[in-house]
Write an enzyme that holds these catalytic residues in place. Structure first.
Site, mmCIF file in Angstrom:
data_model
loop_
_atom_site.group_PDB
_atom_site.id
_atom_site.type_symbol
_atom_site.label_atom_id
_atom_site.label_comp_id
_atom_site.label_asym_id
_atom_site.label_seq_id
_atom_site.Cartn_x
_atom_site.Cartn_y
_atom_site.Cartn_z
ATOM 1 N N ILE A 160 22.275 -25.939 -1.529
ATOM 2 C CA ILE A 160 21.185 -26.272 -0.619
ATOM 3 C C ILE A 160 21.737 -26.694 0.738
ATOM 4 C CG2 ILE A 160 20.981 -28.585 -1.650
ATOM 5 C CD1 ILE A 160 17.945 -28.398 -0.989
ATOM 6 N N GLU A 161 21.402 -25.907 1.758
ATOM 7 C CA GLU A 161 21.972 -26.127 3.085
ATOM 8 C C GLU A 161 20.954 -25.861 4.184
ATOM 9 O OE1 GLU A 161 26.003 -24.880 3.873
ATOM 10 O OE2 GLU A 161 26.075 -23.898 1.923
ATOM 11 N N ASP A 162 21.362 -26.200 5.389
ATOM 12 C CA ASP A 162 20.648 -25.885 6.611
ATOM 13 C C ASP A 162 19.171 -26.292 6.513
ATOM 14 O OD1 ASP A 162 20.501 -24.903 9.222
ATOM 15 O OD2 ASP A 162 20.036 -22.875 8.578
#
Length: 342
Positions: A160-162
């Site tokens: 889970i990013e950005d």
């Protein structure tokens, strides 16, 4: 700042905590006799377990044949990246390649045919994220389930990013969807992988862990990616250990675990060689320091980004998608990770 389709700044079997997870780890260890890792003296045996599952990106960075990596290093598990949205609430490799019938499925069959297995990773830095394209936790869980069913997965990673990471509504949706996945797939191992600071998860990361605990999500491990810091004290190995201690404290606080159980619900995914930040390099000695920490505390997972980069750059080349940017023999970093057995 531009990013390769890996994880930025940065899951995990919590052995001995949940019976289903423990049985999975034992099954992974007993599926085949652990081959000898071809590393420099002293000789060690590769673990061949789910606890050591480095990332390989089959759609990027001149990927090596997974079976060649297995033969050279003793690694048996890979984390294959990335599943993205095809434009809607539907999963596809890189958002475009089909789950079934393509080169990705062929690679997975070859890994399993050689006695190994896979974790599939959803998300990453780039591209359209399922967590945002699916409008509800139920819909998102359904998209995750398509991937699980396609490969009869034993383990699943949410990277889970950005924008997926920074949006509180989406963070909650991911947590709630994973809880549904755990309920519908007894025994499946789930990892949540995120970026970190040198002292542990930032406020957003801590919020994500707290949301998991509040929702009753029995996540097998929360994993950090300790790189792309910008600045840090000491070696990258030292900074990685510091970040892991911060992660352990966050998990312990949110879930009320003992120290020992908190460690077993944490994991690390480093980056080999030169990272995306100028002047920041993760060496094999740093990996050895992480390995010693993992062995001391029995963390759930020791991984890295990425097998694609685990080789020397050609003359005049620089670190990037397909090489590390440091002087090394092929698979020097993978061989260290392969020593971890949980």
């Amino acid at each position: 700042m531009s990013h390769t389709p890996r994880r930025t700044a940065t899951a995990l079997a919590a052995a001995g905590v949940l019976a289903a997870t423990a049985s999975l780890a034992l099954a992974a260890q007993s599926s085949a006799a652990p081959p000898e890792a071809t590393v420099k003296a002293p000789a060690v045996k590769a673990s061949g377990t789910i606890h050591a599952a480095p990332y390989e990106y089959l759609g990027w960075g001149s990927p090596q044949k997974p079976t060649d990596v297995m033969a050279a290093t003793g690694v048996k598990w890979f984390t294959l990246a990335f599943i993205l949205s095809d434009g809607g609430c539907n999963p596809a490799w890189d958002g475009s390649r089909p789950l079934k019938g393509g080169s990705d499925e062929s690679a997975i069959k070859s890994i399993r045919g050689a006695g190994g297995d896979i974790v599939v990773s959803v998300g990453g830095w780039s591209g359209a994220k399922l967590g945002e394209k699916c409008s509800s936790a139920t819909a998102l869980a359904g998209a995750y389930q398509k991937v699980i069913d396609a490969y009869k997965l034993k383990a699943f990673d949410i990277d889970i990013e950005d924008t997926e990471f920074s949006n509180a509504t989406v963070r909650q949706r991911v947590v709630d969807a994973l809880k549904i996945v755990k309920q519908k797939n007894p025994g499946i191992v789930t990892y949540v992988t995120m970026g970190t600071t040198p002292t542990g998860p930032d406020a957003t990361g801590k919020d994500l862990i707290k949301r998991g605990a509040a929702a009753g999500l029995a996540n097998d491990a929360w994993v950090i990616m300790p790189f792309d810091f910008g600045s840090h004290s000491g070696s990258m190995g030292d900074a990685s250990v510091s970040a892991m201690e911060g992660l352990k404290s966050a998990v312990k606080s949110a879930y009320g675990y003992s120290d020992a159980d908190a460690y077993k619900h944490t994991g690390i995914s480093s980056m080999n060689g030169k990272t995306d930040v100028a002047g920041e390099t993760v060496t094999t000695n740093d990996f050895k320091k992480i390995l010693a920490y993992a062995q001391q505390h029995h963390i759930a997972r020791f991984s890295f980004w990425a097998v694609n980069r685990d080789r020397d750059c050609s003359s005049g080349g620089s670190a990037g998608d397909s090489c590390s940017g440091v002087s090394q023999a092929p698979y020097d970093f993978t061989k260290i990770v392969a020593q971890y057995g949980g």
